[in-house]
Scaffold this motif. Sequence first.
Motif, PDB file in Angstrom:
ATOM      1  N   GLU A   1       1.096  -0.896  -0.086  1.00 38.91           N
ATOM      2  CA  GLU A   1      -0.013   0.218  -0.184  1.00 38.91           C
ATOM      3  C   GLU A   1       1.006   1.083   0.304  1.00 38.91           C
ATOM      4  OE1 GLU A   1      -3.925   1.784   2.094  1.00 38.91           O
ATOM      5  OE2 GLU A   1      -3.072   0.061   3.368  1.00 38.91           O
ATOM      6  N   ALA A   2       1.823   1.514   0.860  1.00 37.16           N
ATOM      7  CA  ALA A   2       3.382   2.556   1.143  1.00 37.16           C
ATOM      8  C   ALA A   2       3.851   2.219  -0.671  1.00 37.16           C
ATOM      9  CB  ALA A   2       4.094   2.304   1.933  1.00 37.16           C
ATOM     10  N   ILE A   3       3.778   1.600  -1.530  1.00 41.68           N
ATOM     11  CA  ILE A   3       4.408   1.651  -2.347  1.00 41.68           C
ATOM     12  C   ILE A   3       3.883   2.288  -3.245  1.00 41.68           C
ATOM     13  CG2 ILE A   3       5.175   0.550  -4.592  1.00 41.68           C
ATOM     14  CD1 ILE A   3       6.525  -1.976  -2.270  1.00 41.68           C
ATOM     15  N   THR A   4       2.456   1.605  -3.184  1.00 41.20           N
ATOM     16  CA  THR A   4       1.150   2.206  -4.469  1.00 41.20           C
ATOM     17  C   THR A   4       1.271   3.665  -3.753  1.00 41.20           C
ATOM     18  OG1 THR A   4       0.122   0.427  -4.493  1.00 41.20           O
ATOM     19  CG2 THR A   4      -0.940   1.684  -5.248  1.00 41.20           C
ATOM     20  N   ARG A   5       1.103   4.156  -2.890  1.00 41.17           N
ATOM     21  CA  ARG A   5       0.581   5.540  -2.899  1.00 41.17           C
ATOM     22  C   ARG A   5       2.336   6.851  -2.554  1.00 41.17           C
ATOM     23  NH1 ARG A   5      -4.367   6.750  -0.652  1.00 41.17           N
ATOM     24  NH2 ARG A   5      -4.911   4.049   0.594  1.00 41.17           N
ATOM     25  N   PHE A   6       3.388   5.997  -2.241  1.00 42.20           N
ATOM     26  CA  PHE A   6       4.464   6.775  -2.600  1.00 42.20           C
ATOM     27  C   PHE A   6       5.068   5.799  -3.336  1.00 42.20           C
ATOM     28  CE2 PHE A   6       2.299   7.873   1.659  1.00 42.20           C
ATOM     29  CZ  PHE A   6       2.291   8.456   1.670  1.00 42.20           C
ATOM     30  N   PRO A   7       5.379   5.864  -4.304  1.00 45.06           N
ATOM     31  CA  PRO A   7       6.170   5.146  -5.606  1.00 45.06           C
ATOM     32  C   PRO A   7       7.836   5.738  -5.793  1.00 45.06           C
ATOM     33  CG  PRO A   7       4.873   6.239  -6.679  1.00 45.06           C
ATOM     34  CD  PRO A   7       4.084   6.409  -4.913  1.00 45.06           C
TER      35      PRO A   7
END
Length: 268
Positions: free
Chosen positions: A50-56
Amino acid sequence: MNEFYYENKEIYRKFILKEKITSLYFRFMSYWAIKTSLKIIVPTDSIMQEAITRFPRYISKLSRIYESSDFDSQTTDLADQGFKRVVKIIYVGGFYRHKGQLRFIQFIKQLLRIYPGLNQTIELTFHGHVKDVEYFKECESESRTLSIPVSFSSYSKEKSLAEIYSDHEICVSFSEYEGFGLPVIEAQSLGIAVCCSNLPVFCEILGNSAVILDLKDLKASLSRFQNLILNSAFRNSIRESGAENCKKFSWKNTASETYTLYFGLPNG
């Protein structure tokens, strides 16, 4: 960073105005923290994705370190519970709408309608701080429509976690969003069978050691939950699987991994 509760669109839609304003603040703080920190620790691979999706742009800063429970499952009594006339079920979690207590009460109402013989078989306990008063009142009101004993309690300094979970055979969470899901691991470490919704986080940390329900398939979910209540051999197998599963989560490992990450950062 434990989770992105205030940024979840499904949860955001249920917020009142005050919560929406709070959400804007936490969204800004999340972005600022990730932008300015050298490393970001998240509690599960699910939250990592989820973090990668939000802050790639900041993927290189992310590290996953699991949380744990305070108990050693090797000391837990896993003797066969055998047949019990009354099966006690506990639901641990603060009273936020996304935590799913109301959803579970309505699920139990359906269960008792289809399997009326369970009216004399189960008791429910909801344990957690009241965070959303209106939601708590809804849960209390809906619980009074059930034909089984239901109690509500909150945390206190006088009661240990072991005492909170004691005398219960099943721990449930129908939460719609979690960062880790500590109560289900606590329950497993105390020899309690776990049943929960099929959140990615729960699937990750529990695997096959719990009864994970796809609540969109209500008929199948009701049948599996009824079996967990009535079939003591199956319930014992879930308890044993849970006791083995929770050994993967150790505060010693959590502290060690955090220490290694922290002292591996460049000075200054």
